[in-house]
Design an enzyme around this catalytic site. Sequence first.
Site, PDB file in Angstrom:
ATOM      1  N   ILE A  23      36.617  39.013  69.612  1.00 14.86           N
ATOM      2  CA  ILE A  23      37.477  37.868  68.593  1.00 14.86           C
ATOM      3  C   ILE A  23      36.532  36.735  68.747  1.00 14.86           C
ATOM      4  O   ILE A  23      36.253  35.808  67.715  1.00 14.86           O
ATOM      5  CB  ILE A  23      38.796  37.589  69.023  1.00 14.86           C
ATOM      6  CG1 ILE A  23      39.520  38.929  68.843  1.00 14.86           C
ATOM      7  CG2 ILE A  23      39.539  36.350  68.319  1.00 14.86           C
ATOM      8  CD1 ILE A  23      41.154  38.858  69.277  1.00 14.86           C
ATOM      9  N   SER A 149      48.874  36.759  74.026  1.00 16.21           N
ATOM     10  CA  SER A 149      48.790  38.023  73.562  1.00 16.21           C
ATOM     11  C   SER A 149      50.289  38.599  73.259  1.00 16.21           C
ATOM     12  O   SER A 149      51.365  38.031  73.511  1.00 16.21           O
ATOM     13  CB  SER A 149      48.263  39.066  74.728  1.00 16.21           C
ATOM     14  OG  SER A 149      48.701  40.441  74.577  1.00 16.21           O
ATOM     15  N   TYR A 163      48.263  40.795  83.421  1.00 16.66           N
ATOM     16  CA  TYR A 163      47.657  40.143  82.200  1.00 16.66           C
ATOM     17  C   TYR A 163      48.862  39.633  81.558  1.00 16.66           C
ATOM     18  O   TYR A 163      48.922  38.435  81.015  1.00 16.66           O
ATOM     19  CB  TYR A 163      47.082  41.246  81.518  1.00 16.66           C
ATOM     20  CG  TYR A 163      46.285  40.672  79.938  1.00 16.66           C
ATOM     21  CD1 TYR A 163      45.189  39.748  80.127  1.00 16.66           C
ATOM     22  CD2 TYR A 163      46.809  40.734  79.071  1.00 16.66           C
ATOM     23  CE1 TYR A 163      44.341  39.397  79.180  1.00 16.66           C
ATOM     24  CE2 TYR A 163      46.201  40.469  77.791  1.00 16.66           C
ATOM     25  CZ  TYR A 163      44.925  39.705  77.819  1.00 16.66           C
ATOM     26  OH  TYR A 163      44.472  39.138  76.858  1.00 16.66           O
TER      27      TYR A 163
END
Length: 257
Positions: A23, A149, A163
């Site tokens: 990205i 995210s 994460y």
Amino acid sequence: MPEPIVSGLADRVVIVTGAAGGIGREVVALLHEAGARVLAVDVAQEPLDALLAELGAPEGRHVAVAGDLKDLAWHAALVERARDELGGPHALVHAAAVLRRRDSIDDITEDDWDAQVDTNLKATFFLNRTVAQALIAGGEGGRIVNFTSQGWQSGGFGGSVVYAATKGGVVSMSRGLARALAPHGITVNTVAPGAADTAMMRGGQTDEQLADFVKMIPLGRMAQPREVAASVLFLVSDHAAYITGATLNVSGGQLMY
């Protein structure tokens, strides 16, 4: 130099971390197309140099810098290079992150925890603060865009509990920074990709696991990295001048909020 496609980015200086990632490189490419100047940051120099060569920009238009963001003392040097070599900064796009998948929570080690928390959350705060100090000193406001995210809300899939925890922290932290920095004309927002077709997304998952994940997406496919990068371009532009403390959901409908 192509004509700018987004308001307020011509000759603006943007620091982009994780710039050689799936990205991040598309963020750099779109900023280049919009007429911005980029300080591209990642852990290795060669991929950064290759990226800037692909863009075909005149020498000195963008700068590539390799290093480890966990070294908090290095952050000030990054900002100084953006100022001295490019004339900024005016914005930060912080995409750098580490993901270590573990199928069972019993397999997560303290090193797994520290590696992800130190990179994804701790370094994010201190880099944000260092850039914010430069923006305040510049007196013209600015933009900070952090990457979270879909895991910040879902808790993560595919062995990404730690994460996801760091990315939830990024959202809360960014909202706090948005309140603190608003009086200085600095906006702070987050982008929350779902399944973007990147090496990080594919890493540590079988084709079957990945297919099951895609089945949860109403649009029926993973995002192309450029589709996620376009949302970043919006948030650093003048078009998003009145948006701060927001989390932009770019998940193809997997999450709806």
